[in-house]
Design an enzyme around this catalytic site. Structure first.
Site, mmCIF file in Angstrom:
data_model
loop_
_atom_site.group_PDB
_atom_site.id
_atom_site.type_symbol
_atom_site.label_atom_id
_atom_site.label_comp_id
_atom_site.label_asym_id
_atom_site.label_seq_id
_atom_site.Cartn_x
_atom_site.Cartn_y
_atom_site.Cartn_z
ATOM 1 N N GLU A 1 1.772 66.458 -3.846
ATOM 2 C CA GLU A 1 0.388 66.348 -3.344
ATOM 3 C C GLU A 1 -0.100 67.703 -2.850
ATOM 4 O O GLU A 1 0.613 68.409 -2.135
ATOM 5 C CB GLU A 1 0.321 65.309 -2.226
ATOM 6 C CG GLU A 1 0.518 63.899 -2.757
ATOM 7 C CD GLU A 1 0.268 62.821 -1.722
ATOM 8 O OE1 GLU A 1 -0.305 63.122 -0.670
ATOM 9 O OE2 GLU A 1 0.651 61.675 -1.990
ATOM 10 N N LYS B 1 -7.360 63.332 -26.825
ATOM 11 C CA LYS B 1 -8.134 62.958 -28.026
ATOM 12 C C LYS B 1 -8.032 64.114 -29.026
ATOM 13 O O LYS B 1 -6.934 64.413 -29.488
ATOM 14 C CB LYS B 1 -9.557 62.593 -27.622
ATOM 15 C CG LYS B 1 -9.595 61.361 -26.675
ATOM 16 C CD LYS B 1 -10.995 60.904 -26.357
ATOM 17 C CE LYS B 1 -11.009 59.625 -25.532
ATOM 18 N NZ LYS B 1 -11.121 59.850 -24.093
HETATM 19 N N1 DSN Z 1 -11.287 54.781 -24.547
HETATM 20 C C1 DSN Z 1 -12.102 55.935 -24.788
HETATM 21 C C2 DSN Z 1 -12.528 55.983 -26.208
HETATM 22 O O1 DSN Z 1 -11.887 55.328 -26.997
HETATM 23 O O2 DSN Z 1 -13.498 56.617 -26.565
HETATM 24 C C3 DSN Z 1 -13.201 55.863 -23.881
HETATM 25 O O3 DSN Z 1 -12.768 55.482 -22.603
#
Ligand code: DSN
Length: 421
Positions: free
Chosen positions: A58, A231
């Site tokens: 922390e 992503k």
């Molecule tokens: N789950 C993400 C997406 O698939 O775009 C958004 O939270």
């Protein structure tokens, strides 16, 4: 089997080992087209599965509430420095657990409950945490929402400006989860400046494209930038907040102690490894190939008569409106999954159907591009999607099973990090 191997899980908990192995094989065999998913490298997987998970930290490097940070402090500093260098920002916080917590920290830093905030409506392509009614952000703040034009499927910047000048939000979010077109950061910045708001660019979907030079950067336009790391950026599940120096301490205080406890150090290490990978020249090629593939897939679907929201894509993501195809997004996604093609059902702008049974399918190319598929393969994928949707409308499962075999054959020619035969 899973790569890296998991022999100790195998022997101590075979039930869980079998599920992990099954998921690794599934990811290897399918054409994974969910635009928010990817395959991390084996190096990222290794970093995620380390003793760093044992440690509490922390605070921030040099200012912790627990002893024993000799290795964690430099590790988090490296992760922050890599984020700053890759995106060209003054400040980076790598501790948010994921995208929604990162966005909540921004609210905590700059707004009070009941304040007006503005974001893109979820059914128009925005994110739950940009003020949608069922989210804490829609319940605790006075959220005003913008959308896209019915005729173009694109963000209506005149509407955004009118709304911002009328409502005076403290924060304006741009970005979202189902936006197939380039986000005009300079235009949003001009609107935010005129309205006296802080512009927050949520680049979760396109962070890897920005890092690789395949989408314009919000740096210099948005004072605050949030992103997930898993992503197009191709890191572990996690998030970052980046900002100008001016906002750094408010954001850091909001993440800790405002919102979170100990950072997930194993994730921080994996983020650092992913950022190192994203700084390599090959990653630029990857980012541009993602877009090339998405444009090829969109073109092949449009040529087969499918309606695409906004008519196509500028990035990694395609939103199909199946209204005229005689099938809902949910049965189409389920049929495609049986056919070995993984997508997700999604609302489309102005969708007359409910979110759990919407009209759209959302798909994208980050994961299949990591596997090595190129624009030439997109024609075949579009043909399978078309055939599977047509078969689903007639409840013809034999066709779906045949396609699944063909998809498996194609994907077996492309290695998947995380799986070895
Ligand atoms: N789950 C993400 C997406 O698939 O775009 C958004 O939270």
């Amino acid at each position: 089997m899973h790569n890296p191997p998991i022999p100790h899980v195998d022997s101590s908990d075979p039930e869980i080992a079998a599920l992990i192995g099954g998921e690794a094989r599934r990811q290897y065999e399918k054409a994974r087209l969910i635009p928010s998913e990817n395959y991390v490298s084996v190096a990222v997987l290794e970093a995620s599965g380390t003793v760093l998970t044992n440690k509490y930290s922390e605070g921030y490097p040099g200012r912790r509430y627990y002893e024993g940070q000799q290795f964690i402090d430099p590790l988090e500093t490296i992760a922050r420095d890599r984020a700053k260098a890759l995106f060209g920002v003054d400040h980076a916080n790598v501790q948010p657990y994921s995208g929604t917590p990162a966005n909540l920290a921004v609210y905590l830093a700059f707004a009070a409950p009941g304040d007006t905030i503005m974001g893109m409506a979820l059914p128009m392509g925005g994110h739950l945490s940009h003020g949608w009614s069922v989210s804490a952000t829609g319940k605790w703040f006075r959220a005003v929402q913008y959308g896209v034009r019915r005729d173009t499927g694109r963000v209506d910047l005149d509407e955004v400006r009118d709304l911002a000048l009328k409502e005076h939000p403290k924060l304006i979010f741009c970005g979202g989860t189902a936006i197939p077109r380039t986000i005009d950061f300079p235009a949003f910045a001009a609107i935010a400046a005129e309205a006296g708001a802080i512009l927050v660019a949520d680049i979760a979907h396109i962070a890897g494209l920005i890092a690789g030079g395949a989408h314009p950067s919000p740096v210099g336009h948005a004072g605050v930038i949030t992103t997930t790391t898993h992503k197009t950026l191709r890191g572990p599940r996690g998030a970052m907040i980046m900002s100008t120096a001016e906002h750094a301490s408010a954001l850091d205080r909001a993440v800790f102690p405002g919102l979170q406890g100990g950072p997930h150090n194993h994730t921080t290490a994996a983020i650092a490894v992913a950022l190192h990978e994203a700084a390599r020249p090959e990653f630029r090629d990857y980012a541009h190939q993602v877009v090339t593939n998405a444009k090829a897939l969109a073109g092949a679907l449009a040529a087969r008569g499918y309606d695409l929201v906004s008519g196509g894509t500028d990035n990694h993501l395609i939103l199909m409106d199946l209204t005229s195809s005689g099938i809902g997004g949910k049965p189409a996604a389920k049929a495609l999954d049986r056919a070995g093609i993984e997508t997700n059902y999604n609302t489309v702008p102005f969708d007359p159907r409910k979110p759990f049974d919407p009209s759209g399918l959302r798909l994208g190319t980050p994961a299949v591009t990591t596997r090595g598929l190129r624009a030439g393969h997109m024609e075949q994928i579009a043909a399978w999607i078309d055939e599977a949707i047509t078969a689903a409308a007639k409840a013809d499962e034999t066709v779906l099973d045949r396609i699944a075999g063909e998809v498996r054959d194609l994907m077996s020619a492309f290695p998947a990090p995380g799986w070895t035969r």
